[in-house]
Write an enzyme that holds these catalytic residues in place. Sequence first.
Site: not given
Length: 985
Positions: A890, A933
């Site tokens: 990611s 996140k």
Amino acid sequence: MNNFQRKIYSPGTQLSRGGACVHSARHQSLNKFLGSSRTLRLHHPLLCSSQFHSGPAFCADVYNINAKRNFSSSGKLYQNKKNDDDDGDPKEESGQESEYGQEMPHNFSPVGALTTMSVPEFLPVVPVIAISRNPVFPRFVKMIEVTHPKLMDLLRRKIKFNMPYAGVFLKRDESNESDVINRLDEVYDVGTFVHITEMHDLGDRLRMIVMAHRRIKITDMALEDEVDLLPDPAKDKKRKSRRRNGKKDSEDSEKKDEKSADSNESSGVSFSLGSIFGSNKASCGAESSTTPTPPPSSEHVLMVKTENITHEHFENNDEIKALTSEVVKTIRDIIAMNPLYRENLAQIIQAGQRVIDNPVYISDLGAALTAGEPNELQEVLEETNISKRLMLALSLLKKEYELSKLQQRIGKEVEEKVKKQHREYILREQLKIIKKELGLEKDDKDAIEEKFRGRLKDLVVPQHVMEVIDEELSKLSFLDNHSSEFNVTRNYLDWLTGLPWGKYSEETLELTRAQEILDEDHYGMDDVKKRILEFIAVSQLKGSTQGKILCFYGPPGVGKTSIAKSIARALNRKYFRFSVGGMTDVAEIKGHRRTYVGAMPGKMIQCLKKTKTENPLVLIDEVDKMGRGYQGDPSSALLELLDPEQNHNFLDHYLDVTVDLSKVLFICTANVIETIPEPLRDRMEMIDVSGYVAEEKLNIAKQYLVPQSITASGVEADKMSISDEAMNTLIKQYCRESGVRNLQKQIEKIFRKAALKIVKEKVDTITIDTENLQEFVGKPLFTHDRMYDTTPPGVVTGLAWTAMGGSTLFIETVLKRPIKTATDSSSSAEPSGSLELTGSLGNVMKESAQLAYTYAKAFTAQEYPDNSFMQTAQIHLHVPEGATPKDGPSAGCTIVTALLSLMLNTPVRQNFAMTGEVSLTGKVLPVGGIKEKCIAAKRVGVTCIVLPGENKKDYADLPTYITDGLDVHFVDHYEEVFKLAFPDL
């Protein structure tokens, strides 16, 4: 023939009738060398004028002292009667002929009881027999076995020559098991002179009964050929003929005997004992001869020279009498206390003689009775002072007496305990019989069968299970109560009848009540609560109980395990929990076979028996941490348990009958789902339990953690308070993890220190704020929220997911060396660019960085064709906190942005973070952990974040307190990211 027995040994194996040749003086020469013997007279046929000596045979007069003396021949005993005047013909006896045609008398066979003879008062050289543990004391008998071949041959020769004597000495080393010694210092110098009264030759060993006579001391080592087997007959003292049948011998007969003796001596007739007993080297007309012995052994000491030891002269004074009396008294006490000595020694002490008048014998008797150490017994044997010897013996006897008292006390205690147990057993058996006769109690088997059938009365047992129960009960009635199969069958029936066949707990189908219980125990966790309410709604519509398989996964400390207990309370189901973390044995789930010792069912059957219902809530903890061992793979065993299509016929190895688990509500917990096998993950409904943001932690602390700490610490609520500012500081600077477990520990620490302060300093109230927070919890662990307040060129903030929740991740890039220009004359070739990676990156993240580097070159060539920076620059890319392993795809967008920022020497916009995987053509791919996140970005003050376009659905599910204040952009290609990162270009 009163007190005499005549036996004639002839070559024709005829045992002749006794004669009157005892009066013949011709045998005087033979009888002289045995003058010390009172029991044996030997006659030679050539010198005897008796009519019974019709052939070359020997005649032996044996004086019968006790009228019951036994003579054995190879183990066969000949016992004399009290009346020796029996004129009957004796039975024939088979003899053993020697090489001279004479028959060897069996009475002198080396096997069996040896011929009675007198013991010499001094024998200078004797064979050595080494023994262990206990020395032999004078006037005591001991059985000794000899196994050494050379010593056995020596003893056989000695017995053959009618010299059955030896010296017995104690070995200094108890571990030495040999019968012979190599050096004289291997045994003690002082031993005992023994007479071998009986010997049995067993081939590989000699078994002897020896009688000890006196103490002797080793003076030197001797050889066997130094020994005179027989003394000189001419030196023996003359003995007078004994009376026979009550008549005295006349003086004429005495003179006649002397003359005949002189004639024998003058004619040179003398006989050795070896010739009389059929020795191979003896001759009737030869001088006294000795048998040659084998050469002496240089390895072992077989013969030694000895001297007699006599005790010191003593007077029988009061001290000796007192010591003797005390020894005798102690011996009597030991005999009275210890039954092992009672039968033998009571006769020795209470015989006709007064042993108390013989202190020498008493001292040896006392020492021989004890089980003292070998050196202590040897000290008694070596002591020549009678007073000291008595004192040593008395000391050993006292120790033995105390040991006997201790043994008696222990024996009494054990006996009383056994008697008590035996009495209780008898009473129980009698009570059982009485109850049986009165009809109050049945036999054990009947009672067991009645108990098992009583359990099944209120149960709905399936037909196939009932058949097995009936069969096992029938088998139980034929088994013995004490057999192992009986216990196995009884335990099996106990499990079968102990399960709740057809019993269900009544569920609570009220949604409002369930919602209140779930909100009462946990804050947030809306996904979990909605799923449980849906489950209740379905059950309410169906009107029946149903089962389901759920899996809660998320970081530690978010309440996955505790919410399961609240769900059980909300549904009114029984709760059972077991952990499979680290489990390697399939039998923990599927059970053991009944053939194994200690076999038992698996966890699910134990759960049903414990909860007494078929629809409990079962929490299977830590399914992501199961192991695999040689006993099998537990995760594979869970496939049957957690499969809705199979668990209605779950088969346990122990029960061996199918059990319906379709009504059980299974809830599994895990931290990560990657380690859960795919087939098992497919059978479960996965529910994400993410971490908490600061606002949630604050509410959890105020509503749940602080009240729990007040109860646990004992501090009253009105004496203790924590401000919201202090709680926020505690959450941000001490407890940044996703869960609240560490926050709970810190709050408990605050209340413990507050309790100490209240008790010690007598403080009435305590208020915790930001100023005194460090006094209770110490220095802050996190002093800043972000590494860079202002990000420089080449540094970009990324968003990462961890098992502990979300976190920010900074990507740093720098030039390793200056870029060479075209005007540089030193360059001989076109320079090429490179990329170096550091920061404990995993393989996936390294591939993502190489891919991002390649795409950055392509993007530069397309957007900035005149810029050769990416083609020639040597770049170093680093991810801080190098000790922490990092992996995952990611970070692709973040790495591309950092490389382009370094190329353009332009920083990205401030308070800007991103996440997303980039492909080789620049397409942004979706990632996971959006909630974590976003929480991490909000915690560090990021206001603008970039997410992949396909993650829009995940962001839409987030609560408003997370999304408030965030400017979120969803992109599908990296060009959109570039425009957001560099808005001024």
